[in-house]
Design a protein around this motif. Structure first.
Motif, mmCIF file in Angstrom:
data_model
loop_
_atom_site.group_PDB
_atom_site.id
_atom_site.type_symbol
_atom_site.label_atom_id
_atom_site.label_comp_id
_atom_site.label_asym_id
_atom_site.label_seq_id
_atom_site.Cartn_x
_atom_site.Cartn_y
_atom_site.Cartn_z
ATOM 1 N N LEU A 16 0.797 -1.220 0.000
ATOM 2 C CA LEU A 16 0.000 0.000 0.000
ATOM 3 C C LEU A 16 0.836 1.279 0.000
ATOM 4 O O LEU A 16 0.308 2.356 -0.242
ATOM 5 C CB LEU A 16 -0.950 0.011 1.203
ATOM 6 N N LYS A 17 2.120 1.174 0.281
ATOM 7 C CA LYS A 17 2.965 2.380 0.313
ATOM 8 C C LYS A 17 3.121 2.958 -1.081
ATOM 9 O O LYS A 17 3.342 2.238 -2.049
ATOM 10 C CB LYS A 17 4.327 2.054 0.914
ATOM 11 N N THR A 18 3.019 4.287 -1.160
ATOM 12 C CA THR A 18 3.048 4.967 -2.451
ATOM 13 C C THR A 18 4.359 5.687 -2.747
ATOM 14 O O THR A 18 4.483 6.303 -3.799
ATOM 15 C CB THR A 18 1.931 6.024 -2.532
ATOM 16 N N SER A 19 5.292 5.701 -1.830
ATOM 17 C CA SER A 19 6.543 6.466 -1.945
ATOM 18 C C SER A 19 6.315 7.958 -1.742
ATOM 19 O O SER A 19 7.168 8.766 -2.060
ATOM 20 C CB SER A 19 7.242 6.242 -3.298
ATOM 21 N N HIS A 20 5.155 8.340 -1.238
ATOM 22 C CA HIS A 20 4.852 9.736 -0.957
ATOM 23 C C HIS A 20 4.236 9.790 0.444
ATOM 24 O O HIS A 20 3.116 9.324 0.660
ATOM 25 C CB HIS A 20 3.888 10.302 -2.001
ATOM 26 N N ALA A 21 4.964 10.369 1.389
ATOM 27 C CA ALA A 21 4.539 10.357 2.792
ATOM 28 C C ALA A 21 3.168 11.002 2.999
ATOM 29 O O ALA A 21 2.362 10.501 3.786
ATOM 30 C CB ALA A 21 5.580 11.052 3.663
ATOM 31 N N GLY A 22 2.901 12.090 2.305
ATOM 32 C CA GLY A 22 1.607 12.758 2.457
ATOM 33 C C GLY A 22 0.451 11.854 2.060
ATOM 34 O O GLY A 22 -0.553 11.763 2.771
ATOM 35 N N LEU A 23 0.593 11.190 0.924
ATOM 36 C CA LEU A 23 -0.453 10.253 0.477
ATOM 37 C C LEU A 23 -0.587 9.100 1.457
ATOM 38 O O LEU A 23 -1.703 8.710 1.828
ATOM 39 C CB LEU A 23 -0.138 9.713 -0.918
ATOM 40 N N ASP A 24 0.541 8.552 1.865
ATOM 41 C CA ASP A 24 0.500 7.398 2.767
ATOM 42 C C ASP A 24 -0.191 7.740 4.092
ATOM 43 O O ASP A 24 -1.006 6.962 4.589
ATOM 44 C CB ASP A 24 1.907 6.863 3.030
ATOM 45 N N ASN A 25 0.126 8.901 4.654
ATOM 46 C CA ASN A 25 -0.508 9.289 5.919
ATOM 47 C C ASN A 25 -2.011 9.451 5.756
ATOM 48 O O ASN A 25 -2.783 9.045 6.631
ATOM 49 C CB ASN A 25 0.122 10.576 6.459
ATOM 50 N N LYS A 52 -0.267 4.176 -5.948
ATOM 51 C CA LYS A 52 1.146 3.774 -5.919
ATOM 52 C C LYS A 52 1.872 4.360 -7.137
ATOM 53 O O LYS A 52 2.981 4.885 -7.020
ATOM 54 C CB LYS A 52 1.284 2.259 -5.893
ATOM 55 N N GLN A 53 1.232 4.300 -8.297
ATOM 56 C CA GLN A 53 1.854 4.863 -9.503
ATOM 57 C C GLN A 53 2.025 6.374 -9.385
ATOM 58 O O GLN A 53 3.047 6.918 -9.794
ATOM 59 C CB GLN A 53 1.027 4.515 -10.736
ATOM 60 N N ILE A 54 1.024 7.048 -8.821
ATOM 61 C CA ILE A 54 1.139 8.502 -8.639
ATOM 62 C C ILE A 54 2.285 8.820 -7.696
ATOM 63 O O ILE A 54 3.129 9.663 -7.993
ATOM 64 C CB ILE A 54 -0.187 9.094 -8.118
ATOM 65 N N GLY A 55 2.330 8.156 -6.566
ATOM 66 C CA GLY A 55 3.389 8.403 -5.588
ATOM 67 C C GLY A 55 4.773 8.137 -6.150
ATOM 68 O O GLY A 55 5.706 8.936 -5.965
ATOM 69 N N GLU A 56 4.921 7.027 -6.851
ATOM 70 C CA GLU A 56 6.220 6.696 -7.432
ATOM 71 C C GLU A 56 6.612 7.683 -8.526
ATOM 72 O O GLU A 56 7.769 8.068 -8.645
ATOM 73 C CB GLU A 56 6.203 5.260 -7.958
ATOM 74 N N TYR A 57 5.639 8.107 -9.327
ATOM 75 C CA TYR A 57 5.915 9.064 -10.401
ATOM 76 C C TYR A 57 6.342 10.408 -9.814
ATOM 77 O O TYR A 57 7.353 10.982 -10.237
ATOM 78 C CB TYR A 57 4.667 9.236 -11.275
ATOM 79 N N VAL A 58 5.602 10.904 -8.820
ATOM 80 C CA VAL A 58 5.945 12.177 -8.181
ATOM 81 C C VAL A 58 7.320 12.084 -7.527
ATOM 82 O O VAL A 58 8.141 13.000 -7.656
ATOM 83 C CB VAL A 58 4.863 12.583 -7.157
ATOM 84 N N SER A 59 7.607 10.992 -6.862
ATOM 85 C CA SER A 59 8.910 10.815 -6.219
ATOM 86 C C SER A 59 10.035 10.793 -7.243
ATOM 87 O O SER A 59 11.094 11.384 -7.026
ATOM 88 C CB SER A 59 8.937 9.523 -5.400
ATOM 89 N N ALA A 60 9.801 10.126 -8.363
ATOM 90 C CA ALA A 60 10.826 10.054 -9.416
ATOM 91 C C ALA A 60 11.077 11.430 -10.025
ATOM 92 O O ALA A 60 12.240 11.831 -10.231
ATOM 93 C CB ALA A 60 10.407 9.060 -10.502
ATOM 94 N N VAL A 61 10.021 12.168 -10.307
ATOM 95 C CA VAL A 61 10.172 13.510 -10.887
ATOM 96 C C VAL A 61 10.867 14.425 -9.893
ATOM 97 O O VAL A 61 11.777 15.176 -10.257
ATOM 98 C CB VAL A 61 8.784 14.093 -11.307
ATOM 99 N N THR A 62 10.483 14.361 -8.638
ATOM 100 C CA THR A 62 11.087 15.183 -7.589
ATOM 101 C C THR A 62 12.563 14.857 -7.441
ATOM 102 O O THR A 62 13.405 15.761 -7.341
ATOM 103 C CB THR A 62 10.344 14.989 -6.263
ATOM 104 N N ALA A 63 12.891 13.590 -7.447
ATOM 105 C CA ALA A 63 14.296 13.165 -7.315
ATOM 106 C C ALA A 63 15.112 13.639 -8.522
ATOM 107 O O ALA A 63 16.249 14.079 -8.373
ATOM 108 C CB ALA A 63 14.381 11.650 -7.179
#
Length: 159
Positions: A13-22, A139-150
């Protein structure tokens, strides 16, 4: 006692985005609260109370998520919007069914057991929606945002 699925917060369930996960953990808490009430034979009363809570959650969480997906131009943003609308429709459908079953029970044409059965079905639908939506779309949104941010951070450091 009715057995229901309890959702545990896992890597799936983790999305790689803390805000979404919380925020997702808050939804998980509400769905598990309904499940616990169902197990105790109090699902109908909890379901009635949760309709407004779930719609309020949908308003603020979906807005946050949709703005995030738009800001980063996530390729899955349109699917996310459709699934959010499906969630709202799910809540509205079960709220209408609850009102009809409650009215029937009050006039002697229905039963409290029918309301509890509706709570079981509602819980099952919430669990299915949540696990499928978060584990796939969010999960795809979180991973995509994390990748773009990184990538932006890496580019900024390289300057």
């Amino acid at each position: 006692m009715t057995e229901v699925t309890r959702i545990e917060w896992t890597e799936k369930l983790k999305t790689s985005h803390a805000g979404l996960d919380n925020q997702h953990k808050e939804l998980l808490t509400m769905v598990n609260e309904l499940g616990e009430a169902v197990q105790q034979g109090e699902g109908a009363a909890t379901m009635k109370r949760l309709f407004a809570c779930l719609l309020s959650y949908a308003d603020w969480h979906f807005r946050y998520e949709e703005e995030l997906a738009a800001k980063y131009q996530c390729p899955i943003a349109e699917r996310n919007l459709r699934e959010h609308e499906a969630f709202r429709q799910l809540i509205a459908k079960f709220e209408q069914e609850y009102k009809a079953a409650r009215a029937a029970a009050l006039t002697g044409q229905g039963s409290p057991e029918a309301l509890e059965a509706l709570a079981v079905t509602f819980h099952r639908h919430l669990v299915d929606w949540m696990l499928n939506h978060i584990a796939v779309v969010d999960k795809q949104i979180g991973e995509y945002v994390s990748a773009v941010t990184a990538e932006k951070a890496k580019a900024a450091v390289a300057c």
